[in-house]
Write an enzyme that holds these catalytic residues in place. Structure first.
Site, PDB file in Angstrom:
ATOM      1  CG  ASP A   1      -2.008  -1.031   1.177  1.00  0.00           C
ATOM      2  OD1 ASP A   1      -2.572  -1.241   0.092  1.00  0.00           O
ATOM      3  OD2 ASP A   1      -2.285  -1.630   2.230  1.00  0.00           O
TER       4      ASP A   1
ATOM      5  CB  SER B   1      -2.990  -7.446   5.204  1.00  0.00           C
ATOM      6  OG  SER B   1      -2.816  -6.225   5.869  1.00  0.00           O
TER       7      SER B   1
HETATM    8  N1  ARG Z   1      -8.570  -5.254  12.967  1.00  0.00           N
HETATM    9  C1  ARG Z   1      -7.509  -4.771  13.792  1.00  0.00           C
HETATM   10  C2  ARG Z   1      -7.775  -3.369  14.209  1.00  0.00           C
HETATM   11  O1  ARG Z   1      -8.507  -2.678  13.582  1.00  0.00           O
HETATM   12  C3  ARG Z   1      -6.139  -4.968  13.193  1.00  0.00           C
HETATM   13  C4  ARG Z   1      -5.908  -4.500  11.823  1.00  0.00           C
HETATM   14  C5  ARG Z   1      -4.532  -4.833  11.414  1.00  0.00           C
HETATM   15  N2  ARG Z   1      -4.210  -4.513  10.089  1.00  0.00           N
HETATM   16  C6  ARG Z   1      -3.588  -5.354   9.217  1.00  0.00           C
HETATM   17  N3  ARG Z   1      -3.218  -4.875   8.086  1.00  0.00           N
HETATM   18  N4  ARG Z   1      -3.356  -6.589   9.473  1.00  0.00           N
HETATM   19  O2  ARG Z   1      -7.259  -2.938  15.197  1.00  0.00           O
END
Ligand code: ARG
Length: 422
Positions: A17, A174
């Site tokens: 990204d 990710s």
């Molecule tokens: N869902 C979690 C949050 O919003 C973690 C997001 C992590 N991002 C990633 N690209 N793995 O806190």
């Protein structure tokens, strides 16, 4: 697109990204210069190496800001709050405001006109970054969201432009890693029905067949200060516990998470140190807080966790909740031993000078409860206990007994079934 022709500071990890964003900020948004800011909140070394390499290949000036201490302080607030959101100990959420502030400082020092992130328009991170950034006069740019990009499009674009995007951790998922947690998203894991392959985990070993281990933690006013008798700084203590507990497979979470925008997503996390510290802290609270403090604190903890999930750790409500947390954590000084075994962590002993506990009072071996109170004194209490429930149940039973047999249209169900004593 805007014709900025100025300078923009980008939250830069060197991942897909943010790499694509560097190019887009120049080509689509017309910025002359992109400053990449990588904030250290405890990611593994190879992520920095990757970010540095990518920045160099892209010809981007890169700033690395060490925010580990600040981030560890926030993790300790999370310990005091026994914090989790639907079972997730909030690593990414806690890190975002710290990262956003660090980037804003660099942007201001460097005389940037704008700040940018590579978050999508579906997740929480865009909201957390911008909650901090929109307090400044700088423009906020979110290329992935604004241009509606997909990962597939980004990969093609990167290939076309010859951008360096060999992702760490295999590039398949990710990944977001910091001191407090590692999150794994994307690919086949997006299907809640898919059982994750073992290799998504990097911090936690498969727990089978390892001997149990005890870990002793010393707390001062709610904050862990020593591990097995050795005084350690916050960052080091968290790092060591991640290793110790990770070796026992402690701290894996596979869950459905309700994001702020309302989307339900499947998430996988690893967080060995967080699990141990949260478990130990709560065990200590169980010893030193009164029943009503513990009960009310659950609500305070829940609200604090919610604000932390939203990235609003500076909200007035958060501060007010913290005042309560400080007051209760003042007595959270003592030692807790936890047992790491087979993917689990459980408290096995706790000690504190502030224990609201009298062994003689609770003991089966002593006649006196405390201060002259004897077992017999409980007789009156036992007689009263459940009085309202017994009364209500009897009234209901009598009312049913006296109710006319229904023929389909009876309407006087409220009989005077009131022969119970006052
Ligand atoms: N869902 C979690 C949050 O919003 C973690 C997001 C992590 N991002 C990633 N690209 N793995 O806190």
């Amino acid at each position: 697109m805007t014709d900025g022709n100025g300078k923009v500071a980008l939250a830069f990890s060197g991942g897909l990204d943010t790499t694509v964003c560097v190019s887009l900020l120049k080509e689509e948004y017309g910025y002359d210069e992109v400053v990449g800011v990588t904030v250290d909140v405890g990611q593994p070394d190879y992520e920095f190496a990757e970010a540095e390499e990518t920045a160099e290949a892209l010809g981007v000036e890169q700033h690395v800001v060490d925010a580990r201490e600040e981030f560890a302080d926030l993790c300790m607030q999370a310990v005091k709050a026994n914090a989790d959101y639907q079972g997730y100990p909030l690593g990414t959420a806690l890190a975002r405001p710290v990262i956003a502030k660090a980037i804003l400082s660099v942007a201001e020092e460097e005389g940037c006109d704008a700040v940018a992130h590579g978050c999508t328009g579906k997740g929480n991170d865009q909201l957390r970054f911008e909650a901090v950034w929109r307090d400044s006069d700088l423009s906020v740019i979110a290329p992935v969201r604004e241009l509606g990009l997909t990962r597939e499009w980004e990969n093609e674009y990167a290939a076309e432009k010859g951008l360096p995007v060999e992702g760490g951790d295999g590039g398949r998922y990710s990944i977001d890693t910091n001191l407090w947690s590692r999150s794994i998203e994307g690919s086949e894991l997006e299907d809640p029905g898919t059982i994750p392959a073992d290799d998504i985990y990097k911090w936690t070993d498969n727990p089978s067949g390892k001997d149990a281990e005890l870990v002793e933690l010393e707390f001062e006013e709610g904050v862990p200060v020593a591990l097995d008798g050795e005084a350690l700084g916050k960052v080091e203590l968290i790092e060591r516990l991640n290793e110790r507990a990770g070796a026992h497979g402690v701290g894996r979470t596979d869950m459905m998470e309700d994001r702020m925008l309302g989307l339900k997503v499947r998430e996988n996390y690893e967080h060995p140190a967080a699990t141990v510290l949260l478990t130990a802290h709560e065990a200590l609270e169980g010893l030193v807080l009164t029943q009503e403090e513990r009960s009310f604190k659950q609500q305070v903890d829940h609200e604090w966790s919610q604000k932390a999930y939203e990235g609003l750790v500076d909200a007035p409500l958060t501060g007010a909740l913290e005042a309560f947390m400080e007051a209760t954590n003042e007595r959270c000084t003592g030692t807790v031993t936890v047992k790491l075994e087979g993917g689990h962590c459980r408290p096995v002993s706790r000690e504190s000078d502030y224990a609201v506990y009298s062994e003689s009072a609770a003991s089966f071996d002593e006649e006196d409860v405390a201060g002259g109170i004897t077992q017999e004194d409980a007789t009156g209490v036992a007689k009263y206990h459940g009085f309202q429930s017994r009364l209500a149940n009897r009234i209901l039973a009598d009312a049913k007994k006296n109710a006319p047999v229904t023929d389909g249209g009876a309407d006087d169900a409220s009989g005077e079934a009131d022969d119970a004593e006052e």
